[in-house]
Design a protein around this motif. Structure first.
Motif, mmCIF file in Angstrom:
data_model
loop_
_atom_site.group_PDB
_atom_site.id
_atom_site.type_symbol
_atom_site.label_atom_id
_atom_site.label_comp_id
_atom_site.label_asym_id
_atom_site.label_seq_id
_atom_site.Cartn_x
_atom_site.Cartn_y
_atom_site.Cartn_z
ATOM 1 N N GLU A 75 0.863 -1.207 0.072
ATOM 2 C CA GLU A 75 -0.177 -0.049 0.092
ATOM 3 C C GLU A 75 0.922 1.282 0.061
ATOM 4 O O GLU A 75 0.454 2.345 -0.618
ATOM 5 N N LYS A 76 2.054 1.136 0.837
ATOM 6 C CA LYS A 76 2.728 2.367 0.715
ATOM 7 C C LYS A 76 3.416 2.669 -0.571
ATOM 8 O O LYS A 76 3.796 3.865 -0.863
ATOM 9 N N GLN A 77 3.560 1.646 -1.402
ATOM 10 C CA GLN A 77 4.140 1.862 -2.916
ATOM 11 C C GLN A 77 2.919 2.276 -3.721
ATOM 12 O O GLN A 77 3.066 2.962 -4.615
ATOM 13 N N ILE A 78 1.694 1.714 -3.608
ATOM 14 C CA ILE A 78 0.835 2.015 -4.310
ATOM 15 C C ILE A 78 0.012 3.503 -4.320
ATOM 16 O O ILE A 78 -0.137 4.086 -5.296
ATOM 17 N N ASN A 79 0.229 4.134 -3.129
ATOM 18 C CA ASN A 79 -0.425 5.456 -2.999
ATOM 19 C C ASN A 79 0.281 6.481 -3.737
ATOM 20 O O ASN A 79 -0.323 7.411 -4.346
ATOM 21 N N PRO A 80 1.611 6.508 -3.837
ATOM 22 C CA PRO A 80 2.225 7.657 -4.797
ATOM 23 C C PRO A 80 1.927 7.264 -6.183
ATOM 24 O O PRO A 80 1.538 8.221 -6.938
ATOM 25 N N VAL A 81 1.871 5.932 -6.443
ATOM 26 C CA VAL A 81 1.470 5.582 -7.958
ATOM 27 C C VAL A 81 -0.258 6.242 -8.309
ATOM 28 O O VAL A 81 -0.160 7.101 -9.315
ATOM 29 N N LEU A 82 -1.045 6.101 -7.234
ATOM 30 C CA LEU A 82 -2.090 6.797 -7.491
ATOM 31 C C LEU A 82 -2.173 8.330 -7.500
ATOM 32 O O LEU A 82 -2.894 9.045 -8.283
ATOM 33 N N ALA A 83 -1.638 8.732 -6.466
ATOM 34 C CA ALA A 83 -1.246 10.146 -6.568
ATOM 35 C C ALA A 83 -0.466 11.023 -7.665
ATOM 36 O O ALA A 83 -1.109 12.143 -8.010
#
Length: 246
Positions: free
Chosen positions: A58-66
């Motif tokens: 999730e920590k890696q996914i969040n900046p991808v979405l942002a």
């Protein structure tokens, strides 16, 4: 530097690319090596649930979405090649990528993972599907999963789908021919689906390999997985070019 590149700091880039979700993993093809009773000639898909995987946190996914990057869902080729693809994408387009890659996995459970991420996190505008090689064991199951994928992502997102080339070198000649026939069957369903879904873009890996006979041995280590770095670079470059063309 593009505006998107400016959004991604050097620290964030290094942390994302070196995190566990894109760690190097052993690559395994889940198919049987000897002929077995089956309907399509390639044998049966073996157990894949305990094989190597690379799944972003999730920590890696969040900046991808942002930063409106990419989600990728793939099989063992993507497990092997995903880190190099992440580097290539960031260097060329400035985009981040989060991955859910699992060796030996056919398309249906990959689409299950897409559905799970859509429900849990939401989706970026662009999705990479690098799955289909393990559907040679049951080609008719592939087409409905394309429809599922497009239903999940909706009409306003683009799906880049890498098509399939499988002709395993360590099986009998009859199984190898069946692999090739079933790969073509998978790819035909993908081509048919593109007529229905204009937001579906095919990354034509199979056509690239077929353009020169020598590429099948130079770019594939076992008839399925890419050689490193030659095949890996070629396949990842096709994906990046497809992205740049949109």
């Amino acid at each position: 530097m593009t505006a998107r590149q400016a959004l991604t700091s050097t620290t964030t880039r290094r942390r994302f690319l070196t995190a566990a979700g894109l760690a190097t993993a052993t690559v395994t093809f889940a198919g049987t090596q000897e002929a077995m009773a089956d309907d399509y000639g390639s044998g049966q898909l073996g157990p894949w649930q305990d094989l190597s995987r690379a799944i972003s946190t999730e920590k890696q996914i969040n900046p991808v979405l942002a930063n409106d990057g990419f989600f990728m869902f793939g099989d063992s080729i993507a497990v092997q090649d995903g880190y190099a693809l992440a580097l290539r994408l960031q260097d060329r387009t400035g985009d981040l990528i989060a991955v859910h890659n699992w060796s030996g996995r056919p398309t249906a459970p990959a689409v299950d993972a897409l559905q799970q991420w859509a429900s849990t996190y939401g989706l970026p505008r662009r999705i990479i599907m690098a799955t289909g090689s393990n559907d040679i064991f049951n080609p008719p199951a592939f087409g409905p999963q394309i429809a599922r994928t497009m239903s999940i992502v909706g009409p306003n997102r683009t799906v880049f789908w890498v098509n399939t080339q499988a002709a395993r070198t360590r099986v009998s000649e009859s199984m190898r021919l069946a692999d090739q026939r079933n790969s073509a069957w998978v790819n035909l369903q993908l081509a048919d689906a593109q007529r229905t879904y204009p937001q579906l873009r095919i990354v034509r890996w199979a056509e690239f390999l077929a353009a020169k006979l020598s590429r099948l041995t130079a770019y594939l280590s076992d008839g399925v997985h890419t050689t490193v770095p030659l095949g890996q670079d070629a396949r990842n470059e096709l994906i990046v070019q497809a992205v740049e063309g949109t």
